[in-house]
Design a protein around this motif. Structure first.
Motif, PDB file in Angstrom:
ATOM      1  N   GLN A  11       6.064  55.785  42.464  1.00  0.00           N
ATOM      2  CA  GLN A  11       6.220  56.893  43.406  1.00  0.00           C
ATOM      3  C   GLN A  11       5.806  56.472  44.818  1.00  0.00           C
ATOM      4  O   GLN A  11       6.437  56.864  45.804  1.00  0.00           O
ATOM      5  N   GLN A  34       8.574  54.231  46.272  1.00  0.00           N
ATOM      6  CA  GLN A  34       9.706  55.034  46.738  1.00  0.00           C
ATOM      7  C   GLN A  34       9.363  55.774  48.028  1.00  0.00           C
ATOM      8  O   GLN A  34      10.207  55.896  48.928  1.00  0.00           O
ATOM      9  N   ALA A  35       8.128  56.235  48.141  1.00  0.00           N
ATOM     10  CA  ALA A  35       7.716  56.967  49.346  1.00  0.00           C
ATOM     11  C   ALA A  35       7.725  56.061  50.580  1.00  0.00           C
ATOM     12  O   ALA A  35       8.196  56.462  51.655  1.00  0.00           O
ATOM     13  N   GLY A  58       9.505  53.403  50.830  1.00  0.00           N
ATOM     14  CA  GLY A  58      10.924  53.120  51.038  1.00  0.00           C
ATOM     15  C   GLY A  58      11.593  54.202  51.855  1.00  0.00           C
ATOM     16  O   GLY A  58      12.354  53.930  52.783  1.00  0.00           O
ATOM     17  N   ASP A  59      11.287  55.445  51.526  1.00  0.00           N
ATOM     18  CA  ASP A  59      11.863  56.580  52.249  1.00  0.00           C
ATOM     19  C   ASP A  59      11.373  56.646  53.695  1.00  0.00           C
ATOM     20  O   ASP A  59      12.077  57.164  54.568  1.00  0.00           O
ATOM     21  N   SER A  60      10.163  56.132  53.948  1.00  0.00           N
ATOM     22  CA  SER A  60       9.609  56.200  55.307  1.00  0.00           C
ATOM     23  C   SER A  60      10.377  55.298  56.272  1.00  0.00           C
ATOM     24  O   SER A  60      10.370  55.536  57.486  1.00  0.00           O
ATOM     25  N   GLY A  61      11.009  54.252  55.752  1.00  0.00           N
ATOM     26  CA  GLY A  61      11.725  53.308  56.608  1.00  0.00           C
ATOM     27  C   GLY A  61      10.819  52.330  57.329  1.00  0.00           C
ATOM     28  O   GLY A  61      11.291  51.433  58.029  1.00  0.00           O
ATOM     29  N   ARG A  97      15.657  52.362  48.314  1.00  0.00           N
ATOM     30  CA  ARG A  97      15.604  53.609  49.090  1.00  0.00           C
ATOM     31  C   ARG A  97      16.166  53.414  50.489  1.00  0.00           C
ATOM     32  O   ARG A  97      16.028  54.285  51.348  1.00  0.00           O
ATOM     33  N   ASN A  99      15.348  50.908  52.641  1.00  0.00           N
ATOM     34  CA  ASN A  99      14.425  50.254  53.575  1.00  0.00           C
ATOM     35  C   ASN A  99      14.504  48.741  53.366  1.00  0.00           C
ATOM     36  O   ASN A  99      13.996  48.226  52.368  1.00  0.00           O
TER      37      ASN A  99
END
Length: 337
Positions: free
Chosen positions: A192, A195-196, A198-201, A227, A229
């Motif tokens: 998790q 993925q977080a 990854g989502d932040s970029g 994700r 990134n």
């Protein structure tokens, strides 16, 4: 699968293949190289895919991606990835050096050490605001106040900040202050969290778990890449073995192996990898010689009284000597520092 387009493939042909891959239930990823474009067809591979893709106009050949990690594999992307953040760059010809104390102790401390490290050649500042510790009674870090102290050091010196994020819910706050998010060894398989970030970029420095295989390490990186990134830095920080002469065993064969199997930049942590200050310089030199794209080193003005990990921390004077020695090694392997 990898769809290799002909050197003279048109934009329309590339777009057609991208849409065709989508229609087959796969995720297309277009990678434009210096001489050729390839399109990765990512997803669960099944019988008949090669036959469905090969007839496309402009297609030269279709190849399977053998590695379980698809986006991180050098089969997919031959050109090395270069990760940039503020003035920090890792993966190019210059060997990056991330340095600083294990823990942020005060604003005065972190600003003072940051000034010295920049003068000595560091390209980024490390420092823990959140500290995952084996014992619940050990210093856990100043948390957001620590992040604010790091931001003050960046304002003073211009050095990019590399600091650890420990939980998915912390990602937005840490990303607000940090230039590079670090995922520690204990969290390498916290999916998790992967993925977080990854989502932040945000550029991410991923440390190898102390008991993780290389495939597990690269599959952890795959979670971030998946994700969207692409800015992932791999960090070898030592693994746990039966040896007791060092805190961990630092396997530097990992560096050329990862350089062969993946396009992602690789840095080495000789501080955690050995746990002994006197071994940091020789292992740093060996890392540069082995092809590392960067080093991450713990430096404190008074290691004896450091809030954490003093035994593996070197002084600014020792860091300056290390940098001078590593520059000579870097030159010998056609790199700079």
């Amino acid at each position: 699968m990898i769809v290799v387009m002909k050197p003279d493939a048109t934009g329309a042909q590339i777009e057609h293949m991208r849409q065709h891959i989508t229609s087959l239930g796969m995720t297309p990823q277009v990678i434009t190289g210096q001489h050729q474009t390839v399109i990765a067809a990512l997803g669960e591979e099944r019988a008949g895919l090669t036959e469905a893709l090969e007839p496309g106009e402009g297609v030269e050949k279709v190849l399977p991606i053998m590695a379980p990690y698809k986006r991180a594999s050098s089969e997919l992307k031959r050109e090395r990835t270069v990760v940039k953040a503020l003035g920090f760059e890792v993966g190019g010809k210059k060997v990056a050096v991330i340095a600083g104390p294990c823990s942020v102790e005060s604003e005065e401390q972190i600003v003072s050490i940051a000034r010295k490290l920049k003068e000595l050649g560091a390209t980024a500042l490390r420092g823990g605001a959140f500290k995952p510790r084996t014992s619940p009674y050990s210093f856990q870090g100043h948390k957001e106040k620590g992040l604010q102290m790091l931001a003050a050091a960046r304002a003073e010196t211009g050095l990019a900040i590399v600091t650890e994020v420990m939980a998915p819910e912390h990602v937005p706050m840490v990303a607000e202050y940090a230039d590079v998010l670090q995922i520690g060894a204990r969290n390498m398989q916290n999916y998790q969290l992967l993925q977080a970030v990854g989502d932040s970029g945000k550029p991410t420095l991923l440390k190898r778990g102390m008991s993780a295989t290389i495939d597990e390490f690269l599959l952890a990186a795959e979670y971030i890449l998946d994700r969207g990134n692409p800015n992932v830095i791999l960090c070898e920080r030592g693994i746990r073995t039966y040896e007791e002469h060092t805190r961990f065993t630092l396997p530097l064969a990992t560096v050329p192996y990862l350089n062969d199997k993946s396009h992602l930049p690789v840095v080495v942590d000789p501080s955690h990898g050995t746990g002994k200050a006197k071994l940091v310089a020789p292992m740093s030199k060996a890392s540069v010689a082995a092809g590392a794209d960067g080093l991450i080193i713990e430096v404190h003005e008074d290691p004896e009284h450091a809030a954490s990990d003093g035994a593996q921390t070197i002084t600014p004077a020792a860091f300056g000597q290390l940098m001078a020695q590593c520059r000579r090694i870097a030159e010998a392997v056609d790199r700079t520092m």
